[in-house]
Scaffold this motif. Structure first.
Motif, PDB file in Angstrom:
ATOM      1  N   MET A   9      37.605  32.521  33.974  1.00 49.69           N
ATOM      2  CA  MET A   9      38.716  33.479  33.960  1.00 49.69           C
ATOM      3  C   MET A   9      38.634  34.360  32.719  1.00 49.69           C
ATOM      4  SD  MET A   9      41.859  34.187  32.449  1.00 49.69           S
ATOM      5  CE  MET A   9      42.327  32.645  31.687  1.00 49.69           C
ATOM      6  N   ALA A  10      38.358  33.761  31.542  1.00 48.61           N
ATOM      7  CA  ALA A  10      38.233  34.542  30.306  1.00 48.61           C
ATOM      8  C   ALA A  10      37.049  35.497  30.383  1.00 48.61           C
ATOM      9  CB  ALA A  10      38.087  33.597  29.112  1.00 48.61           C
ATOM     10  N   ASP A  11      35.965  35.063  31.017  1.00 46.60           N
ATOM     11  CA  ASP A  11      34.805  35.936  31.187  1.00 46.60           C
ATOM     12  C   ASP A  11      35.167  37.162  32.022  1.00 46.60           C
ATOM     13  OD1 ASP A  11      32.167  36.649  30.789  1.00 46.60           O
ATOM     14  OD2 ASP A  11      31.488  35.722  32.630  1.00 46.60           O
ATOM     15  N   GLY A  12      35.916  36.941  33.093  1.00 49.73           N
ATOM     16  CA  GLY A  12      36.359  38.065  33.905  1.00 49.73           C
ATOM     17  C   GLY A  12      37.338  38.949  33.178  1.00 49.73           C
ATOM     18  N   LEU A  13      38.210  38.326  32.335  1.00 46.64           N
ATOM     19  CA  LEU A  13      39.196  39.090  31.584  1.00 46.64           C
ATOM     20  C   LEU A  13      38.530  40.034  30.577  1.00 46.64           C
ATOM     21  CD1 LEU A  13      42.276  39.438  31.124  1.00 46.64           C
ATOM     22  CD2 LEU A  13      42.107  37.671  29.370  1.00 46.64           C
ATOM     23  N   MET A  14      37.409  39.601  30.006  1.00 48.92           N
ATOM     24  CA  MET A  14      36.721  40.404  28.973  1.00 48.92           C
ATOM     25  C   MET A  14      35.463  41.087  29.509  1.00 48.92           C
ATOM     26  SD  MET A  14      37.065  37.935  25.641  1.00 48.92           S
ATOM     27  CE  MET A  14      36.161  36.599  26.420  1.00 48.92           C
ATOM     28  N   PHE A  15      35.257  41.039  30.813  1.00 47.54           N
ATOM     29  CA  PHE A  15      34.039  41.647  31.371  1.00 47.54           C
ATOM     30  C   PHE A  15      34.022  43.155  31.129  1.00 47.54           C
ATOM     31  CE2 PHE A  15      30.867  42.720  34.561  1.00 47.54           C
ATOM     32  CZ  PHE A  15      29.987  41.667  34.434  1.00 47.54           C
TER      33      PHE A  15
ATOM     34  N   TRP B 289      40.067  36.600  39.341  1.00 51.78           N
ATOM     35  CA  TRP B 289      41.482  36.520  38.980  1.00 51.78           C
ATOM     36  C   TRP B 289      41.688  37.099  37.580  1.00 51.78           C
ATOM     37  CZ3 TRP B 289      44.163  32.561  42.313  1.00 51.78           C
ATOM     38  CH2 TRP B 289      45.545  32.757  42.325  1.00 51.78           C
ATOM     39  N   GLY B 290      40.793  36.715  36.656  1.00 49.99           N
ATOM     40  CA  GLY B 290      40.921  37.244  35.302  1.00 49.99           C
ATOM     41  C   GLY B 290      40.553  38.712  35.207  1.00 49.99           C
ATOM     42  N   MET B 291      39.565  39.158  35.964  1.00 49.02           N
ATOM     43  CA  MET B 291      39.094  40.537  35.860  1.00 49.02           C
ATOM     44  C   MET B 291      40.072  41.524  36.495  1.00 49.02           C
ATOM     45  SD  MET B 291      35.394  42.162  37.024  1.00 49.02           S
ATOM     46  CE  MET B 291      35.741  42.027  38.773  1.00 49.02           C
ATOM     47  N   VAL B 292      40.822  41.120  37.528  1.00 48.08           N
ATOM     48  CA  VAL B 292      41.669  42.067  38.249  1.00 48.08           C
ATOM     49  C   VAL B 292      43.150  41.851  37.951  1.00 48.08           C
ATOM     50  CG1 VAL B 292      42.311  42.922  40.532  1.00 48.08           C
ATOM     51  CG2 VAL B 292      39.942  42.248  40.070  1.00 48.08           C
ATOM     52  N   LEU B 293      43.677  40.676  38.259  1.00 50.71           N
ATOM     53  CA  LEU B 293      45.126  40.481  38.219  1.00 50.71           C
ATOM     54  C   LEU B 293      45.633  40.161  36.812  1.00 50.71           C
ATOM     55  CD1 LEU B 293      45.600  38.474  41.550  1.00 50.71           C
ATOM     56  CD2 LEU B 293      46.079  40.880  41.119  1.00 50.71           C
ATOM     57  N   ILE B 294      45.024  39.205  36.164  1.00 51.27           N
ATOM     58  CA  ILE B 294      45.541  38.797  34.857  1.00 51.27           C
ATOM     59  C   ILE B 294      45.352  39.919  33.830  1.00 51.27           C
ATOM     60  CG2 ILE B 294      45.286  37.085  33.012  1.00 51.27           C
ATOM     61  CD1 ILE B 294      44.396  35.092  35.086  1.00 51.27           C
ATOM     62  N   ARG B 295      44.369  40.770  33.999  1.00 48.63           N
ATOM     63  CA  ARG B 295      44.114  41.865  33.053  1.00 48.63           C
ATOM     64  C   ARG B 295      45.252  42.876  33.033  1.00 48.63           C
ATOM     65  NH1 ARG B 295      39.606  46.033  32.664  1.00 48.63           N
ATOM     66  NH2 ARG B 295      39.331  45.759  34.892  1.00 48.63           N
ATOM     67  N   LEU B 296      46.116  42.848  34.054  1.00 45.75           N
ATOM     68  CA  LEU B 296      47.266  43.748  34.072  1.00 45.75           C
ATOM     69  C   LEU B 296      48.245  43.457  32.956  1.00 45.75           C
ATOM     70  CD1 LEU B 296      47.971  43.881  37.925  1.00 45.75           C
ATOM     71  CD2 LEU B 296      46.935  45.658  36.524  1.00 45.75           C
TER      72      LEU B 296
END
Length: 484
Positions: free
Chosen positions: A307-313, A219-226
């Motif tokens: 989620m934060a990990d995916g956002l900053m991956f 969720w963080g890596m794909v959608l929220i990163r938008l």
């Protein structure tokens, strides 16, 4: 190196020429053997025969030709002369073979043909490398243009934040640790409300942990990163996705907490899911056990971390990292290929230079050997002439031994020809030595061929410098973007 089935390269042909031996045998020195006067006189019995025939006054005083004893002496001397002549001819043949084995004409022909071809082969190799490098530089230029247009369109001035292998391993390790911890915690909490005990609680724990950690990560890596995009519609999608994620995370962890508080009596029935759903709809925050709130808090915190990990991956701006990585790869490939091409041309240049220098040295060595062979051939002829003088002197001495014994035993005067010295017919060979003009012509050809090799060495060095200039011209034709 030449490809099997094709003509050998010019340098390979010169190297094969240099590997051939100068001649096919070892040089040898043969000494002309001198006749032993005393021994021959004893073998022929000249003193005894001279005394016997002198006592008989033979040959007669008016004899004009040599008698049979003298004739044997002459035959023996002539035989030795012919033997020496055979040795001389054999040695002369050896010198001629060694002179022919120097094969100057063959070397001149191969070098004059192969040396310019080596320069042509070098230039062809440089041209092939230039074409290959031009394709890579054009690809790099297109990638730079695409990157710069992307940066300009999205108003990005910073470099991309690329995930190194170490960072990827670290972030994946964080996810794995969160997953394992949550499975353990959820399993221990859910085991009390599950008839399956630890095993049943572990199955539910793995299911909820997968949803809570893995789903939050994606969720963080794909959608929220938008939310980092410049497009307002995509930003709105990112914000809405973040709110939806919060609702998902809160609902999932509340579900897990309510599942823990299901009484054992209800757990025996098949209505566990309905009971949990009813609680979520009617009283979602009505948790009666502090451990349930603790389970909710831990799960929600773990979800936020995932989620934060995916956002900053990857780079926060979606699509920028992949584009920057392609630009870096194109730059690296262009630089590596250029370095390999330059190193390959340098190796070819050094190999060709070394081979041509060796060919020039080989001609000098063969010229020295040619002069030494000619001098040896002349010394051989002189020694043969001297040996013929010695044979003649030996013949005179043998005849004098016989005649002296004959004179002492005679009563009548000795024949008049006794006082005439023996004259042996000499063997001479005219025109066997190369003329001065031929030797001068050979030296001139060697000097011209060596000069040709030096010119081709210079030409290869010039071709190398020209290749370096053409490689630099590629950067001038397709210059690198300054903002890049």
């Amino acid at each position: 190196m030449s490809v099997p089935g094709t003509r050998p390269s010019a340098i390979a042909r010169i190297r094969a020429l240099l590997s051939q031996p100068a001649h096919h045998y070892r040089p040898a020195t043969t000494i002309f053997l001198d006749l032993n006067t005393d021994r021959v006189a004893d073998e022929l019995g000249l003193v005894t025969l001279g005394a016997e025939r002198g006592a008989e006054n033979r040959p007669s005083s008016d004899a004009q030709t040599v008698d049979d004893v003298e004739h044997k002496v002459v035959e023996r001397v002539e035989q030795h002369k012919q033997d020496a002549n055979a040795i001389y001819l054999e040695q002369l043949h050896t010198y001629d073979e060694r002179l022919n084995a120097l094969s100057f004409e063959e070397r001149f022909a191969i070098i004059q043909q192969a040396a310019p071809e080596a320069v042509g082969d070098f230039r062809a190799e440089a041209t092939v490398g230039r074409d290959e490098l031009f394709v890579l530089r054009r690809r790099l230029n297109e990638t730079e243009i695409e990157r710069e247009q992307f940066r300009k369109f999205h108003r990005i001035e910073r470099p991309a934040r690329l995930a190194s292998p170490g960072n990827v391993i670290l972030k994946a390790g964080i996810l794995a640790i969160l997953f394992i911890i949550e499975v353990v915690i959820n399993g221990s909490f859910l085991a009390k409300a599950n008839l399956g005990g630890l095993l049943g609680g572990a199955v539910q724990a793995v299911t909820f942990a997968a949803l809570n950690i893995i789903a939050s990560f994606f969720w963080g890596m794909v959608l929220i990163r938008l939310v980092n995009r410049r497009n307002y519609l995509l930003k709105l999608v990112g914000v809405v996705s973040f709110l939806a994620y919060l609702a998902f995370a809160i609902g999932l962890n509340l579900t897990l907490s309510h599942l823990r508080e299901i009484p054992p009596a209800v757990s025996l029935s098949d209505n566990v899911g309905q009971e949990v759903l009813h609680r979520l709809l009617t009283a979602p925050y009505a948790l009666t056990d502090i451990n349930s709130w603790l389970l909710f808090a831990l799960g929600f915190v773990f979800s936020l971390i995932a989620m934060a990990d995916g956002l900053m991956f990857f780079d926060p701006y979606m699509g920028y990292a992949g584009l920057d990585r392609r630009w870096i790869e194109a730059t690296r490939r262009f630089a590596d290929t250029r370095g390999e091409l330059i190193e390959r041309l340098r190796d070819i240049r050094e190999d060709a230079t070394e081979t041509m220098n060796e060919a020039a040295r080989d001609l000098s060595v063969r010229r020295s050997e040619y002069d030494s062979l000619l001098q040896g051939r002349m010394r051989l002829a002189q020694r043969f002439d001297q040996h013929q003088n010695q044979i003649e002197q030996t013949g005179r001495a043998l005849l004098e031994i016989y005649r002296e014994a004959n004179r002492k035993a005679r009563v009548t005067p000795a024949p008049a020809y006794f006082v005439k010295p023996y004259a042996m017919e000499r063997i001479s060979y005219a025109g066997g030595e190369p003329s001065t003009s031929a030797r001068d012509s050979l030296r001139t050809m060697i000097a011209e061929t060596q000069e040709l090799l030096n010119q081709q060495i210079k030409a290869i060095h010039e071709a190398f410098e020209q290749a370096m200039r053409t490689y630099r011209e590629i950067d001038e034709l397709l210059p690198e973007k300054k903002s890049g």
